[in-house]
Design an enzyme around this catalytic site. Structure first.
Site, PDB file in Angstrom:
ATOM      1  N   GLU A  43      -0.292  -9.484  -0.934  1.00 35.14           N
ATOM      2  CA  GLU A  43      -1.726  -9.833  -0.907  1.00 35.14           C
ATOM      3  C   GLU A  43      -2.289  -9.903  -2.324  1.00 35.14           C
ATOM      4  O   GLU A  43      -3.106 -10.768  -2.647  1.00 35.14           O
ATOM      5  CB  GLU A  43      -2.495  -8.821  -0.059  1.00 35.14           C
ATOM      6  CG  GLU A  43      -2.165  -8.959   1.431  1.00 35.14           C
ATOM      7  CD  GLU A  43      -2.796  -7.869   2.269  1.00 35.14           C
ATOM      8  OE1 GLU A  43      -2.475  -6.684   2.021  1.00 35.14           O
ATOM      9  OE2 GLU A  43      -3.612  -8.173   3.145  1.00 35.14           O
ATOM     10  N   GLU A  98       2.997  -5.171   7.580  1.00 35.77           N
ATOM     11  CA  GLU A  98       2.050  -4.162   8.083  1.00 35.77           C
ATOM     12  C   GLU A  98       2.169  -3.937   9.587  1.00 35.77           C
ATOM     13  O   GLU A  98       2.004  -2.821  10.075  1.00 35.77           O
ATOM     14  CB  GLU A  98       0.609  -4.564   7.748  1.00 35.77           C
ATOM     15  CG  GLU A  98       0.217  -4.328   6.300  1.00 35.77           C
ATOM     16  CD  GLU A  98       0.626  -5.454   5.368  1.00 35.77           C
ATOM     17  OE1 GLU A  98       1.424  -6.320   5.786  1.00 35.77           O
ATOM     18  OE2 GLU A  98       0.158  -5.455   4.216  1.00 35.77           O
ATOM     19  N   GLY A 127       0.467  -5.181   0.775  1.00 36.61           N
ATOM     20  CA  GLY A 127      -0.566  -5.282  -0.255  1.00 36.61           C
ATOM     21  C   GLY A 127      -0.020  -5.913  -1.530  1.00 36.61           C
ATOM     22  O   GLY A 127      -0.778  -6.534  -2.293  1.00 36.61           O
ATOM     23  N   ALA A 137       0.853  -1.199   0.000  1.00 38.36           N
ATOM     24  CA  ALA A 137       0.000   0.000   0.000  1.00 38.36           C
ATOM     25  C   ALA A 137       0.883   1.242   0.000  1.00 38.36           C
ATOM     26  O   ALA A 137       2.009   1.209   0.501  1.00 38.36           O
ATOM     27  CB  ALA A 137      -0.877  -0.014   1.246  1.00 38.36           C
TER      28      ALA A 137
HETATM   29  N1  COA Z   1       4.559   3.424   0.211  1.00 41.04           N
HETATM   30  C1  COA Z   1       5.089   4.608  -0.086  1.00 41.04           C
HETATM   31  N2  COA Z   1       6.395   4.831  -0.209  1.00 41.04           N
HETATM   32  C2  COA Z   1       7.211   3.783  -0.033  1.00 41.04           C
HETATM   33  C3  COA Z   1       6.728   2.509   0.281  1.00 41.04           C
HETATM   34  C4  COA Z   1       5.331   2.342   0.385  1.00 41.04           C
HETATM   35  N3  COA Z   1       4.788   1.166   0.674  1.00 41.04           N
HETATM   36  N4  COA Z   1       7.774   1.674   0.391  1.00 41.04           N
HETATM   37  C5  COA Z   1       8.870   2.407   0.162  1.00 41.04           C
HETATM   38  N5  COA Z   1       8.538   3.672  -0.100  1.00 41.04           N
HETATM   39  C6  COA Z   1       9.423   4.780  -0.442  1.00 41.04           C
HETATM   40  C7  COA Z   1      10.320   5.172   0.719  1.00 41.04           C
HETATM   41  O1  COA Z   1       9.688   6.127   1.534  1.00 41.04           O
HETATM   42  C8  COA Z   1      11.507   5.744  -0.018  1.00 41.04           C
HETATM   43  O2  COA Z   1      11.156   7.049  -0.414  1.00 41.04           O
HETATM   44  P1  COA Z   1      12.271   8.213  -0.502  1.00 41.04           P
HETATM   45  O3  COA Z   1      13.220   7.765  -1.555  1.00 41.04           O
HETATM   46  O4  COA Z   1      11.453   9.402  -0.831  1.00 41.04           O
HETATM   47  O5  COA Z   1      12.882   8.240   0.867  1.00 41.04           O
HETATM   48  C9  COA Z   1      11.604   4.895  -1.267  1.00 41.04           C
HETATM   49  O6  COA Z   1      10.329   4.298  -1.428  1.00 41.04           O
HETATM   50  C10 COA Z   1      12.635   3.798  -1.196  1.00 41.04           C
HETATM   51  O7  COA Z   1      12.450   3.089   0.017  1.00 41.04           O
HETATM   52  P2  COA Z   1      13.682   2.587   0.893  1.00 41.04           P
HETATM   53  O8  COA Z   1      13.140   1.897   2.072  1.00 41.04           O
HETATM   54  O9  COA Z   1      14.629   3.709   1.111  1.00 41.04           O
HETATM   55  O10 COA Z   1      14.368   1.582  -0.131  1.00 41.04           O
HETATM   56  P3  COA Z   1      14.882   0.111   0.083  1.00 41.04           P
HETATM   57  O11 COA Z   1      15.262  -0.360  -1.265  1.00 41.04           O
HETATM   58  O12 COA Z   1      15.881   0.083   1.176  1.00 41.04           O
HETATM   59  O13 COA Z   1      13.618  -0.741   0.588  1.00 41.04           O
HETATM   60  C11 COA Z   1      11.382  -1.611   0.626  1.00 41.04           C
HETATM   61  C12 COA Z   1      12.492  -0.954  -0.227  1.00 41.04           C
HETATM   62  C13 COA Z   1      10.154  -1.724  -0.256  1.00 41.04           C
HETATM   63  C14 COA Z   1      11.858  -2.992   1.074  1.00 41.04           C
HETATM   64  C15 COA Z   1      11.106  -0.762   1.892  1.00 41.04           C
HETATM   65  O14 COA Z   1      10.921   0.567   1.493  1.00 41.04           O
HETATM   66  C16 COA Z   1       9.902  -1.181   2.676  1.00 41.04           C
HETATM   67  O15 COA Z   1       9.991  -2.063   3.511  1.00 41.04           O
HETATM   68  N6  COA Z   1       8.759  -0.508   2.438  1.00 41.04           N
HETATM   69  C17 COA Z   1       7.574  -0.692   3.233  1.00 41.04           C
HETATM   70  C18 COA Z   1       6.826  -1.906   2.797  1.00 41.04           C
HETATM   71  C19 COA Z   1       5.560  -2.017   3.613  1.00 41.04           C
HETATM   72  O16 COA Z   1       5.565  -1.965   4.826  1.00 41.04           O
HETATM   73  N7  COA Z   1       4.473  -2.208   2.903  1.00 41.04           N
HETATM   74  C20 COA Z   1       3.221  -2.381   3.539  1.00 41.04           C
HETATM   75  C21 COA Z   1       2.490  -1.105   3.580  1.00 41.04           C
HETATM   76  S1  COA Z   1       1.023  -1.277   4.539  1.00 41.04           S
END
Ligand code: COA
Ligand code: NAD
Length: 713
Positions: free
Chosen positions: A103, A123, A100, A61
């Site tokens: 999912e 989450e 998501g 999400a």
């Molecule tokens: N929604 C919005 N923005 C997101 C995002 C999400 N689900 N996941 C990552 N981003 C953004 C980060 O804020 C970051 O933005 P920035 O460059 O402006 O700082 C960018 O994407 C890169 O994320 P980052 O964590 O720095 O890169 P990474 O390669 O180390 O890790 C992920 C990538 C996807 C593994 C990690 O960002 C992550 O765990 N995201 C959350 C996933 C999550 O919890 N999803 C469930 C949502 S309910």
């Protein structure tokens, strides 16, 4: 957005497009709904593949949408429509399928993943639960125990593990998209019976009640007041005991309570804060973010005690070569054995071979002559460190960065021993250094932006979250700890016990109260620091030092040889190594002490413990912001959540202050100051007053006011 194309004749290919992680924003969700409809309506298309652009399936999400008015199609019916499609839909997972994203993949009929991809339902780490069917579909694939473990921790797993757990159907070393397209063609005519996960039964072990009882007990114990892990268990319980449709209803209800909770807001603030700290420029105005880090290939670690060992492990695990130096052969051999063991255990957990070959051990400092960067972790002794910096400056190549892991010493003083003070920075790791994610990168007044950028970048390579901070005694984290610990001692003088103070802090959510923490890190360590500051006077009974109230309680315990866990006695007694038990000796000791000083013990409420310990810590945080030692409140909060066991679901001390209300923090500090006018740390900082005078703006607006305050100084 989602792009649609037809490939290989009759496979509909849907590509999610929302850089950088293809998060499921309103536009992406709308795109999926539209393109799925198009693919299913196209008579030429026999099967469908969903993938993400740029080698990332989907990061879940769009967290940026939380807290805003959400528009666009909701996820649950979108995923349901995919699952109910009469053409096979295959998810091609590259990079990550998280939240998501996973999912969505679970709603597809098949999942094909690249070997290097990661999947998970994180989450819970954002104070939520996977509410697009994750809690109902995952256990139908993996069974309950694995689903409980994954959903309540948010752990991300490799696709090899996901394959074992039946979360994915196939893992490939080649392009997951190409493989999925080929696969989609091969199953185009195949029946979808048994492929719709929601239609499968949830496998239940016979002792399902005991399973959930144990799961609930475990999360309650480890979550320390966090509500999301508990809700995750409840949703999984619904999967086990209710038909799918009712389980989905329960998932939705539970999510509704979490979505608007303060805990979810705090955790989401923390998510963005952890990513933002790496980007901001230094409060001193030095713009290291614009200057490029220098690539580091060869490193050295000097001093292989507790910290040096962890730092060496962490560097080697990041693929860097390390010259590991101890002063003498015997401790060098011991360290080598310990480090090899740590690397082997790490490799067992992570898979792959332990990077033992990357480390060269030496008892000769000359061995570091051609490294790009040195991190010293010798004893916290200023004379020793000064001498070491002189030697390093003479031995190392002139462009080598010299970093210190000191917990509190003056970086400028150490830099002044080097011929190149601009290349000296603090790299303050936390114990155990190969586990803890926090790194304070301390810039001295002469550190170059390139040196700070290089240390920050190296930290990132090591998997740490670096926070750039200014140079002052204790930097950010340890400096704020000082008034907090001091209040703990004062509370004992006034009638509290260690278990009562710790109980209040642990109830608040700290993993460990301050006295248990002091026993763990060693009462002797704090004593040495105070001695260095000229505060210790052996046997002295005076409760004033340097013109302010001082509690010698810690010093008296030190004199008794009670150093904490390592001696089996400290603020508690330890009959086995880790279990802290209240010690009657200590109660007698406190009573004698109070009697000697004419102090009357009074009943102290938990609220007073929390307010005095936490608000003085927060007040010091405001001083740090005012002085420009930290760039913003987020920096402090990241330091406290990642390095000091501050409960994650409370965001961090500065965020917590903003939630409690700055006016309340100010009033309570003033209240306690009236009762204890000889305790300067209770004196509210002028930035706090200024923020209250400006109407207590929300935390994201503090920086502006801080900037103004600084320009008035
Ligand atoms: N929604 C919005 N923005 C997101 C995002 C999400 N689900 N996941 C990552 N981003 C953004 C980060 O804020 C970051 O933005 P920035 O460059 O402006 O700082 C960018 O994407 C890169 O994320 P980052 O964590 O720095 O890169 P990474 O390669 O180390 O890790 C992920 C990538 C996807 C593994 C990690 O960002 C992550 O765990 N995201 C959350 C996933 C999550 O919890 N999803 C469930 C949502 S309910
Ligand atoms: P430690 O006593 O465990 O280890 C210090 C090591 O340095 C010893 O093995 C010692 O033999 C070695 N050493 C001493 N002089 C040396 C020299 N001249 N050349 C080579 N090796 C030498 O100490 P530690 O706890 O690892 O702390 C090291 C540094 O890290 C200190 O500055 C400390 O303040 C800081 N630090 C400690 C912690 C912690 O929790 N222990 C946390 C953060 C920072």
């Amino acid at each position: 957005m989602a792009q649609y194309s037809r490939v290989s004749g009759n496979v509909g290919l849907i590509t999610l497009q929302n850089p950088p992680v293809n998060a499921l924003s309103a536009a992406v969700r709308q795109g999926i709904v539209d393109t799925v409809k198009r693919a299913l309506g196209d008579p030429e298309v026999k099967s469908v593949v969903i993938c993400g652009q740029n080698g990332v399936f989907c990061g879940g999400a769009d967290i940026r949408e939380f807290g805003t008015h959400m528009t666009g199609p909701p996820l649950v019916p979108m995923i349901h429509a995919i699952e109910m499609a009469d053409k096979p839909v295959v998810a091609a997972i590259e990079g990550v399928a998280l939240g998501g994203g996973l999912e969505l993949a679970l709603g597809c009929h098949y999942r094909i993943a690249h070997t290097k991809a990661k999947v998970g339902l994180p989450e819970v780490t954002l104070g939520l639960l996977p509410a697009a069917g994750g809690t109902q579909r995952l256990p139908r694939l993996t069974g309950l125990p694995a689903a409980i473990a994954l959903i309540t921790t948010g752990r991300q797993i490799t696709t090899a593990e996901a394959l074992k757990l039946s979360i994915v159907d196939q893992v490939t070393d080649y392009s997951a998209v190409d493989t999925a397209v080929k696969f989609a063609k091969s199953v185009a005519e195949r029946s979808l019976d048994g492929r719709r996960v929601s239609e499968r039964p949830c496998p239940c072990p016979p002792d399902v009640d005991a399973l959930f009882e144990a799961a609930m007990q475990k999360v309650r114990q480890s979550a320390r007041g966090a509500i999301a892990p508990v809700a995750c268990v409840q949703a999984l319980q619904a999967a086990a005991t209710m038909p799918y449709a009712l389980g989905m209803q329960r998932e939705k209800e539970l999510m509704a309570t979490l979505f608007t909770s303060g805990q979810a807001r705090a955790l989401q603030y923390s998510f963005f804060a952890q990513r933002a700290v790496g980007r901001w420029s230094l409060p001193s105005g030095a713009r290291w973010d614009g200057s490029k880090p220098r690539p580091i290939r060869k490193t050295a670690v000097i001093g292989l005690g507790t910290m040096g060992r962890g730092i060496t492990v962490s560097l080697a695990q990041a693929g860097l070569s390390v010259i590991a130096v101890e002063a003498q052969e015997k401790p060098l051999k011991e360290a080598q054995q310990a480090i090899s063991g740590m690397l082997q255990r790490g490799a067992k957990r992570r898979g792959g071979a332990p990077p033992l070959d990357l480390i060269t051990y030496s008892a000769n400092l000359q061995a570091v002559a051609d490294v790009d960067l040195v991190i010293e972790a010798v004893f916290e002794d200023v004379a020793l460190k000064k001498q070491l910096f002189q030697h390093l400056s003479a031995i190392c190549k002139p462009e080598a960065f010299l970093c210190t892991n000191t917990s509190a010493l003056d970086i400028d003083l150490l830099a002044s021993q080097s011929r190149h003070p601009e290349l000296v920075v603090g790299m303050h790791f936390f114990a155990p250094a190969h586990v803890m994610k926090l790194l304070e990168v301390v810039h001295g007044s002469r550190s170059s932006p390139e040196a700070v950028a290089t240390a920050m970048n190296l930290g990132k390579q090591m998997g740490k979250v670096g926070v750039a901070v200014g140079n002052c005694h204790g930097f950010v984290g340890n400096r704020m700890l000082k008034p907090y610990l001091e209040q703990g001692l004062f509370l004992l003088e006034e009638g509290a016990t260690p278990e009562m103070v710790d109980g209040a802090l642990e109830e608040f959510g700290f993993a460990m109260g301050l006295f248990r923490m002091s026993d763990l890190s060693g009462i002797d360590v704090g004593w040495r620091v105070r001695k260095g500051e000229g505060l210790v006077q052996p046997g002295a009974s005076v409760r004033v030092r340097q013109g302010r109230r001082y509690s010698p309680l810690g010093d008296l315990l030190y004199e008794q040889g009670r150093f904490g866990q390592k001696t089996g006695r400290g603020w508690y007694r330890y009959d086995n190594r880790h279990e802290a038990k209240p010690d009657p000796w200590l109660n007698n000791f406190l009573e004698d002490y109070r009697a000697r000083h004419g102090l009357a013990a009074r009943r102290i409420e938990c609220q007073e413990v929390l307010e005095r310990c936490l608000y003085t810590l927060i007040n010091e945080g405001f001083r740090i912001l005012e002085e420009g030692i930290a760039a913003g409140p987020e920096d402090i909060d990241v330091i406290y959540v990642l390095g000091y066991g501050w409960p994650k679901h409370r965001g961090g001390p500065m965020y917590y202050a903003s939630m409690v209300g700055l006016i309340k923090v100010l009033e309570r500090l003033e209240h306690y100051l009236r009762a204890h006018p000889d305790v300067p740390s209770l004196q509210p900082c002028s930035l706090l007053r200024r923020l209250v005078a400006s109407g207590s703006p929300p935390i994201h607006k503090w920086r502006k006011i801080i900037k103004k305050t600084q320009s008035h100084l």
